[in-house]
Design a protein around this motif. Structure first.
Motif, PDB file in Angstrom:
ATOM      1  N   UNK A 186       0.808  -1.220   0.000  1.00 14.73           N
ATOM      2  CA  UNK A 186       0.000   0.000   0.000  1.00 14.73           C
ATOM      3  C   UNK A 186       0.842   1.271   0.000  1.00 14.73           C
ATOM      4  N   UNK A 187       2.154   1.120   0.238  1.00 11.34           N
ATOM      5  CA  UNK A 187       3.031   2.280   0.391  1.00 11.34           C
ATOM      6  C   UNK A 187       4.223   2.114  -0.549  1.00 11.34           C
ATOM      7  N   UNK A 188       4.413   3.046  -1.468  1.00  9.83           N
ATOM      8  CA  UNK A 188       5.490   2.937  -2.452  1.00  9.83           C
ATOM      9  C   UNK A 188       6.316   4.217  -2.482  1.00  9.83           C
ATOM     10  N   UNK A 268      -2.032   3.079  -2.088  1.00 14.81           N
ATOM     11  CA  UNK A 268      -2.825   4.241  -1.684  1.00 14.81           C
ATOM     12  C   UNK A 268      -1.949   5.448  -1.377  1.00 14.81           C
ATOM     13  N   UNK A 269      -0.637   5.193  -1.211  1.00 14.13           N
ATOM     14  CA  UNK A 269       0.268   6.253  -0.767  1.00 14.13           C
ATOM     15  C   UNK A 269       1.609   6.109  -1.479  1.00 14.13           C
ATOM     16  N   UNK A 270       2.076   7.196  -2.107  1.00 12.76           N
ATOM     17  CA  UNK A 270       3.349   7.183  -2.831  1.00 12.76           C
ATOM     18  C   UNK A 270       4.186   8.377  -2.398  1.00 12.76           C
ATOM     19  N   UNK A 271       5.460   8.124  -2.110  1.00 13.84           N
ATOM     20  CA  UNK A 271       6.411   9.197  -1.855  1.00 13.84           C
ATOM     21  C   UNK A 271       7.245   9.412  -3.109  1.00 13.84           C
ATOM     22  N   UNK A 272       7.220  10.617  -3.655  1.00 15.45           N
ATOM     23  CA  UNK A 272       8.033  10.978  -4.819  1.00 15.45           C
ATOM     24  C   UNK A 272       9.241  11.755  -4.310  1.00 15.45           C
ATOM     25  N   UNK A 300      -4.540   7.947  -5.386  1.00 18.99           N
ATOM     26  CA  UNK A 300      -3.568   7.751  -4.315  1.00 18.99           C
ATOM     27  C   UNK A 300      -3.180   9.098  -3.702  1.00 18.99           C
ATOM     28  N   UNK A 301      -2.511   9.013  -2.563  1.00 20.19           N
ATOM     29  CA  UNK A 301      -2.015  10.177  -1.835  1.00 20.19           C
ATOM     30  C   UNK A 301      -0.516  10.304  -2.093  1.00 20.19           C
TER      31      UNK A 301
END
Length: 358
Positions: A186-188, A268-272, A300-301
């Motif tokens: 769920x977290x990328x 649901x959540x991505x850090x760029x 996604x957030x």
């Protein structure tokens, strides 16, 4: 002493250069005084480079790209100063997805002969903030301010020294490796350098399919291949790219590949993490348009980490400014950009190379 300054950053060119040479596909397409090139460009490629900078466009407005000008779909330039929206969207109504409480990450910087730590580098120092469902939170600050360390700590790629991280109500700091593994679907994260985050020995099809295999999603090679091709097409690549290797792609294409891989598990959540910093302005515009399109489709957030406040203002709903491991200020993107309260934020905004036409 004469200087040749080579860069893809047009804002910097406008600030420091006397004359400008514009190259496209190995040829000089335009040259002249900076004032002339920036105020009255003649070649479609130059017009495209100038027009696609995020600082010149309102939030939500699709960025023009170089191909629009080369194909003749856009022929004229119209530069207007970006002004704040009169009404600011409030993302807080959607509820909290991620929350950091008194989060710190300290690294030993000085030790005795016997190994006892005498001092620490406080990369992240007692930070607390919230990320709301469906929003894009910009995390901005100069190099060394702790923003990348914070981003990786939120995913527990770096272990926190103290504090807590809550994701959808679950305390990530209390989870063991097996429990975290199930949450990682769920977290990328999308890293700054796509080439270093891709295995050069794997085809890009295999690289995108790897998380599907690891998490036991879509059993069978045929189903996974179909999913990978679907993802490639989502990021404007083609099915025939499946069996090619990372070195066969440009930097912008490799970033698209990494984005496709991050979407494989439908997170649901991505850090760029500085995901457009290494790209020239024309490719940067394409990737920013792509991220906005994908966010609308997949809902996604995002935490968007960057040192470029112009880019962060364009893509973010809210902005958090970091300085020396601490949060300077946080608020709606327009408020932070057009009415900063912190002296540090004011200096960051004043340092943006806006160029002649901005």
């Amino acid at each position: 002493m004469g200087v040749i300054f080579i860069t893809h950053d047009l804002g910097v060119v406008a600030e420091i250069a006397d004359r400008t040479i514009v190259m496209y596909k190995g040829e000089i397409v335009e040259q002249g005084a900076v004032q002339q090139i920036f105020s009255a460009p003649t070649h479609p490629y130059t017009k495209g480079l100038l027009a696609c900078r995020p600082i010149l466009h309102k939030k939500g407005e699709r960025l023009p790209v170089v191909s629009d000008f080369l194909k003749g779909e856009i022929t004229t330039l119209e530069f207007k100063p970006v002004e704040p929206h009169l009404k600011l969207a409030d993302s807080r109504s959607s509820g909290v997805l991620l929350k950091a409480e008194n989060l710190s990450v300290w690294f030993p910087s000085k030790k005795t002969f016997l190994g006892k730590t005498l001092d620490y580098i406080r990369a992240v120092d007692n930070v607390s903030f919230e990320v709301y469902k469906g929003e894009t939170l910009g995390l901005v600050g100069e190099s060394g301010c702790g923003k990348t360390t914070l981003g990786r700590t939120l995913l527990r790629l770096i272990e926190p020294t103290s504090g807590k991280i809550f994701y959808d109500g679950a305390d990530l700091t209390a989870r063991n490796k097996d429990e975290l593994r199930s949450l990682r679907k769920d977290i990328q994260i999308i890293f700054q350098d796509p080439y270093s985050s891709l295995n050069p020995r794997l085809t890009i099809g295999s690289a995108i399919a790897e998380p599907l295999k690891v998490h036991g999603i879509l059993p069978g090679e045929k189903a996974r291949r179909e999913k990978v091709i679907e993802l490639l097409e989502k990021v404007d690549l083609r099915a025939e790219h499946f069996n090619r290797y990372p070195h066969e792609f440009s930097g912008g294409q490799r970033q698209r590949i990494v984005i496709a891989r991050s979407l494989a598990l439908n997170p649901s959540f991505i850090i760029c993490d500085e995901s457009v910093s290494a790209l020239d302005v024309s490719v940067q515009a394409q990737v920013l348009n792509l991220l906005n399109d994908l966010k609308k489709e997949f809902c996604f957030t995002i935490i968007f980490i960057s040192h470029d406040l112009g880019v962060v203002q364009y893509i973010s709903d809210r902005i958090t400014v970091m300085n020396r491991g601490r949060i300077e200020e946080c608020g709606p993107a327009e408020e932070i950009y057009f009415n900063p309260q912190s002296d540090y934020t004011k200096k960051l905004i004043a340092a943006i190379p806006r160029g002649i036409v901005a």
